[in-house]
Design a protein around this motif. Structure first.
Motif, PDB file in Angstrom:
ATOM      1  N   ARG A 580       0.862  -1.178   0.000  1.00 45.69           N
ATOM      2  CA  ARG A 580       0.000   0.000   0.000  1.00 45.69           C
ATOM      3  C   ARG A 580       0.899   1.229   0.000  1.00 45.69           C
ATOM      4  O   ARG A 580       1.457   1.595   1.035  1.00 45.69           O
ATOM      5  CB  ARG A 580      -0.927  -0.014   1.208  1.00 45.69           C
ATOM      6  CG  ARG A 580      -1.822  -1.242   1.244  1.00 45.69           C
ATOM      7  CD  ARG A 580      -2.776  -1.229   2.401  1.00 45.69           C
ATOM      8  NE  ARG A 580      -3.583  -2.437   2.432  1.00 45.69           N
ATOM      9  CZ  ARG A 580      -4.573  -2.665   3.298  1.00 45.69           C
ATOM     10  NH1 ARG A 580      -4.868  -1.745   4.199  1.00 45.69           N
ATOM     11  NH2 ARG A 580      -5.261  -3.786   3.266  1.00 45.69           N
ATOM     12  N   ASN A 581       1.022   1.834  -1.153  1.00 45.60           N
ATOM     13  CA  ASN A 581       2.021   2.877  -1.333  1.00 45.60           C
ATOM     14  C   ASN A 581       1.422   4.086  -2.015  1.00 45.60           C
ATOM     15  O   ASN A 581       0.214   4.159  -2.284  1.00 45.60           O
ATOM     16  CB  ASN A 581       3.202   2.333  -2.135  1.00 45.60           C
ATOM     17  CG  ASN A 581       2.760   1.611  -3.400  1.00 45.60           C
ATOM     18  OD1 ASN A 581       1.972   2.153  -4.177  1.00 45.60           O
ATOM     19  ND2 ASN A 581       3.237   0.393  -3.612  1.00 45.60           N
ATOM     20  N   GLY A 586      -2.158   7.416  -5.380  1.00 49.98           N
ATOM     21  CA  GLY A 586      -2.293   8.339  -6.507  1.00 49.98           C
ATOM     22  C   GLY A 586      -3.412   7.931  -7.437  1.00 49.98           C
ATOM     23  O   GLY A 586      -4.226   8.762  -7.867  1.00 49.98           O
ATOM     24  N   PHE A 587      -3.503   6.626  -7.757  1.00 52.75           N
ATOM     25  CA  PHE A 587      -4.589   6.129  -8.609  1.00 52.75           C
ATOM     26  C   PHE A 587      -5.947   6.327  -7.929  1.00 52.75           C
ATOM     27  O   PHE A 587      -6.902   6.818  -8.548  1.00 52.75           O
ATOM     28  CB  PHE A 587      -4.381   4.651  -8.925  1.00 52.75           C
ATOM     29  CG  PHE A 587      -3.418   4.407 -10.048  1.00 52.75           C
ATOM     30  CD1 PHE A 587      -3.710   4.835 -11.331  1.00 52.75           C
ATOM     31  CD2 PHE A 587      -2.222   3.754  -9.830  1.00 52.75           C
ATOM     32  CE1 PHE A 587      -2.820   4.609 -12.375  1.00 52.75           C
ATOM     33  CE2 PHE A 587      -1.331   3.516 -10.870  1.00 52.75           C
ATOM     34  CZ  PHE A 587      -1.625   3.958 -12.146  1.00 52.75           C
ATOM     35  N   ALA A 588      -6.044   5.899  -6.654  1.00 50.46           N
ATOM     36  CA  ALA A 588      -7.337   5.923  -5.972  1.00 50.46           C
ATOM     37  C   ALA A 588      -7.817   7.346  -5.731  1.00 50.46           C
ATOM     38  O   ALA A 588      -8.978   7.693  -6.029  1.00 50.46           O
ATOM     39  CB  ALA A 588      -7.227   5.160  -4.650  1.00 50.46           C
ATOM     40  N   MET A 589      -6.942   8.194  -5.173  1.00 50.84           N
ATOM     41  CA  MET A 589      -7.339   9.578  -4.932  1.00 50.84           C
ATOM     42  C   MET A 589      -7.537  10.335  -6.233  1.00 50.84           C
ATOM     43  O   MET A 589      -8.411  11.206  -6.339  1.00 50.84           O
ATOM     44  CB  MET A 589      -6.290  10.276  -4.058  1.00 50.84           C
ATOM     45  CG  MET A 589      -6.397   9.929  -2.585  1.00 50.84           C
ATOM     46  SD  MET A 589      -5.230  10.841  -1.561  1.00 50.84           S
ATOM     47  CE  MET A 589      -5.697  12.514  -1.877  1.00 50.84           C
ATOM     48  N   GLY A 590      -6.728  10.010  -7.226  1.00 49.35           N
ATOM     49  CA  GLY A 590      -6.935  10.632  -8.532  1.00 49.35           C
ATOM     50  C   GLY A 590      -8.298  10.302  -9.094  1.00 49.35           C
ATOM     51  O   GLY A 590      -8.988  11.157  -9.667  1.00 49.35           O
ATOM     52  N   ILE A 671       7.751   6.747  -4.492  1.00 52.34           N
ATOM     53  CA  ILE A 671       6.354   6.491  -4.843  1.00 52.34           C
ATOM     54  C   ILE A 671       5.918   5.087  -4.471  1.00 52.34           C
ATOM     55  O   ILE A 671       4.724   4.791  -4.422  1.00 52.34           O
ATOM     56  CB  ILE A 671       6.147   6.738  -6.356  1.00 52.34           C
ATOM     57  CG1 ILE A 671       4.656   6.870  -6.676  1.00 52.34           C
ATOM     58  CG2 ILE A 671       6.796   5.634  -7.178  1.00 52.34           C
ATOM     59  CD1 ILE A 671       4.376   7.273  -8.096  1.00 52.34           C
ATOM     60  N   LEU A 672       6.874   4.208  -4.160  1.00 51.42           N
ATOM     61  CA  LEU A 672       6.564   2.829  -3.812  1.00 51.42           C
ATOM     62  C   LEU A 672       6.485   2.611  -2.306  1.00 51.42           C
ATOM     63  O   LEU A 672       6.385   1.469  -1.855  1.00 51.42           O
ATOM     64  CB  LEU A 672       7.607   1.885  -4.416  1.00 51.42           C
ATOM     65  CG  LEU A 672       7.747   1.956  -5.940  1.00 51.42           C
ATOM     66  CD1 LEU A 672       8.837   1.029  -6.416  1.00 51.42           C
ATOM     67  CD2 LEU A 672       6.427   1.642  -6.621  1.00 51.42           C
ATOM     68  N   GLU A 673       6.544   3.680  -1.516  1.00 50.77           N
ATOM     69  CA  GLU A 673       6.370   3.590  -0.070  1.00 50.77           C
ATOM     70  C   GLU A 673       5.141   4.380   0.345  1.00 50.77           C
ATOM     71  O   GLU A 673       4.678   5.270  -0.371  1.00 50.77           O
ATOM     72  CB  GLU A 673       7.607   4.119   0.671  1.00 50.77           C
ATOM     73  CG  GLU A 673       8.771   3.155   0.671  1.00 50.77           C
ATOM     74  CD  GLU A 673       9.853   3.571   1.644  1.00 50.77           C
ATOM     75  OE1 GLU A 673       9.756   4.685   2.189  1.00 50.77           O
ATOM     76  OE2 GLU A 673      10.783   2.789   1.850  1.00 50.77           O
TER      77      GLU A 673
END
Length: 731
Positions: A580-581, A586-590, A671-673
């Protein structure tokens, strides 16, 4: 000629009344909203102000002791009304403060004669009394409270370790010099330094010696001997040098020898004290300077390290550590008292309480009362330090906490151990909020703005009537559902297809552009069959097919680029990966922010007067030139407002970041953390925080920061929007 005039008919009067009522209702509604916002702001500020209040120390009670012996040790209970003193004749007296007068409650003879006293550096309250025969007796004065017929009855008593049996430290060939001890899980550990330079450590259980060990050192001039409450570390100071010995099995080994004066230009050491919970040493020097030292792990080895220094008043007399917090008081010859809190360098000076430095001082277990003795007089001062561990600077700068290898931004409000120190740094939470918002905007802005422009300017009217309401309906989707799907469904997909998803993000825009060029190369006989504005119906299947092919061949791409496992490749290059990073967020909130930005931006572009674009086209401009030079400039105030509204939505989002991230308060742009945001922290920790505690009020401060940030963003957006509107009004 007949005169003509205006007559207010009945229906006109009704309309006038309705207009005035409507105007009054709108005005009252607007004022009510403004008043509500102001009240919310005032309430938040009122909840936050106590966090930054200065500590106070006020006289509470005092009284004269009617004894010829000076106390060697003393203490006070948590109510500030009862105290005890131990004098060198072996008498333990319990006293009561009543209207600036002292009255005796009871007394106990705990020893024949006392040569020295040793105290435990914790709240257990055991006191070691050493008599002239080098026998050690452990006692604990207690205040037993009972309530009978709505009255508080006090029953002072004294507890004896090993039922009052004394432990002998006598040696025939030498004399006892210093004593230190600890009581841990019923085991008594005694350290004894002798005048011949030997240091013995003995362990006792049930009044019987179970082991004895002699340190392999010889220090004939030991000035101080201290032991930690767990009995695992011994500090021996001689002059400005300190020997640190650690327990290993049933033996102590000298870990290191430290020169405590090396960071103070050789100024001699006056004394050392253990801070609460005994992780830090507070070292005072002859020139009035004070320093904090504690162990730091470097290269897999713990070393006692100088951390920070403080300046006391001239003529420093002694230091009194707090009972449980990481602070201490200093008493100087001029009567000046200073309160220090170590981790945030907070210092408060109190003058006028004493004419000169007291001889002894003691702190109640709850740190609300300070007991001092001077010239036969006991005085009690009430201390009020609501949140000494919090200061405005410590919330936003790096702080060097005990046992940490270096200063750091840390948010840690709870721990499995009672010995931990709460760490309140808002920087990781603020950073996480901005990080989540930045990646969400990075994902949503291009899609939402470009989609709004195409829908309003290029898309056919029939398709627009389908697409625009569909995207607007996306905003009604609960964010808790989006967060749930992102955390439990989408995050594992990203983990197993990481390479393909990243490649999709990078290759999809060029692929769409390439499809546009390919469309232009097709024969006109084919392109004419697709009506203008319906091109998405052809492009969408191609985009879906391209994405599917990348995801379906994820393993092949991963094996080709990263030898089969991208996570191992990242780990070998020092890049951590959490399921969960920020990429998932970014995808979900975007996805949640896109409808907000799209709707406002599309309305702004669509509302550009038709005559402007028609005039531009009539003058020979291409549709693309008309878009970039006329339509977008005119619609720029609305587009900018859409961006600011989306940013405000992303900053204040709670459920998605709470469910789709690891909620780890770290500061890393990787972005992966994961990260942790202000809003998520409020939602997670508010139910668990104690009402009225500093932690509770800090969560209100986080809410205030979000409110101020949102207000600032909206104000900036309105200011820029007005400037843009004035600039392009002539068009």
């Amino acid at each position: 000629m007949a005169g003509s005039g205006f007559s207010l008919r009945e229906k006109d009067k009704k309309r006038l009344i309705k207009d005035r009522i409507a105007k009054a209702m709108v005005t009252c509604g607007g004022l009510a909203v403004l008043a509500a916002l102001i009240l919310i702001f005032v309430y938040l500020v009122n909840m936050v102000i106590p966090l930054f209040s200065s500590p106070t120390l006020k006289p509470y009670a005092s009284g004269q002791i009617t004894t010829k012996y000076q106390p060697l040790a003393m203490g006070i209970d948590d109510s500030g009304k009862y105290a005890y003193t131990i004098s060198n004749d072996g008498e333990l007296r319990f006293l009561s403060f009543n209207h600036n007068a002292l009255s005796d409650l009871s007394s106990f003879n705990v020893s024949n004669s006392i040569q020295q006293i040793a105290l435990t550096p914790n709240q257990e309250g055991w006191i070691a009394l050493v008599d002239s025969k080098d026998d050690v007796t452990l006692i604990k004065p207690t205040f037993l409270h009972a309530y009978s017929q709505h009255r508080n009855l006090i029953n002072p008593d004294v507890s004896y370790f090993f039922d009052g049996k004394a432990t002998s430290l006598h040696k025939a060939s030498t004399q006892l010099s210093k004593v230190a001890f600890s009581v841990n899980h019923g085991i008594l550990t005694l350290a004894a330094a002798y005048t011949d330079g030997m240091v013995d450590v003995r362990w006792y259980s049930n009044a019987k010696e179970i082991h004895q060990f002699s340190l392999p050192i010889n220090l004939p001039d030991i000035d101080q001997l201290l032991m930690t409450p767990d009995g695992k570390t011994i500090y021996l100071r001689y002059g400005s040098h300190l020997v640190v010995a650690e327990k290993s099995d049933n033996a102590f080994k000298v870990r290191e020898s430290v020169d405590l004066s090396r960071d103070t230009d050789g100024v001699p050491v006056k004394s050392i004290n253990l801070l609460a919970r005994a992780y830090s040493l507070i070292v005072s020097y002859d020139n009035g300077d004070i320093a904090q030292w504690f162990d730091v792990l470097r290269s897999e080895k713990r070393t006692l390290t100088f951390i920070r220094s403080f300046t006391a008043s001239k003529g420093l007399s002694f230091i009194l550590p707090d009972s449980y917090r990481k602070g201490f008081y200093s008493f100087s010859q001029g009567g000046v008292v200073k309160s220090y809190y170590t981790t945030n360098d907070r210092v408060q000076t109190f003058s006028g309480l004493f004419d000169h430095a007291p001889k002894l001082a003691a702190m109640s277990g709850n740190e609300e009362y300070l007991l001092t003795y001077s010239k036969g007089k006991l005085s009690v001062s009430q201390a009020n330090a609501y949140a000494p561990e919090i200061s405005f600077s410590s919330l936003w700068r790096k702080v060097w906490y005990e046992s940490y290898p270096k200063p750091a931004y840390v948010w840690q409000t709870t721990s499995s151990s009672h010995d931990y120190e709460a760490k309140f740094s808002l920087m990781p939470l603020t950073f996480g909020t901005l990080k989540a918002a930045a990646f969400a905007m990075l994902f949503s802005l291009p899609i939402a703005i470009c989609g709004a422009i195409y829908t309003a300017y290029f898309m056919s009217e029939t398709m627009r009537r389908i697409v625009k309401p569909s995207i607007e309906l996306m905003e009604a989707l609960p964010t808790v559902i989006i967060g749930f799907l992102a955390g439990l469904w989408f995050a594992p997909i990203v983990e197993s297809h990481l390479v393909s998803i990243v490649l999709t993000m990078l290759l999809l825009p060029p692929f769409i552009v390439l499809m546009g060029f390919a469309w232009k190369l097709l024969p006109s006989a084919i392109t004419r069959r697709c009506p203008n504005g319906w091109h998405p119906l052809i492009l969408m299947p191609l985009v879906a097919l391209f994405t599917y092919l990348l995801l379906d061949n994820s393993g092949i791409v991963e094996a080709w680029l990263f030898n089969g496992d991208v996570r191992v490749f990242l780990a070998n290059h020092g890049i951590d990966y959490d399921q969960r990073n920020a990429l998932v967020v970014g995808f979900a909130m975007g996805f949640a922010v896109i409808p907000t930005i799209f709707t406002i931006a599309e309305d702004a572009v669509f509302s550009v007067p038709k005559h402007l674009s028609d005039g531009s086209l009539a003058l020979g401009a291409t549709p693309w030139q008309t878009l970039t030079n006329v339509v977008l400039l005119t619609a720029s105030p609305g587009i900018f407002s859409a961006v600011m509204m989306g940013l405000g939505r992303a900053v204040g989002e709670t459920m998605i970041v709470m469910m789709a991230t690891g909620n780890t308060p770290i500061m890393d742009w990787n972005i992966l953390e994961g990260m942790r945001t202000l809003a998520a922290t409020i939602a997670i920790e508010m139910p668990e925080s104690e009402v009225g505690s500093p932690h509770f009020r800090l969560l209100f401060l986080a809410a205030l920061i979000l409110l101020v940030f949102t207000f600032a963003v909206n104000s900036l957006a309105e200011w820029v929007r007005q400037r843009l509107r004035e600039k392009y009004r002539a068009m």
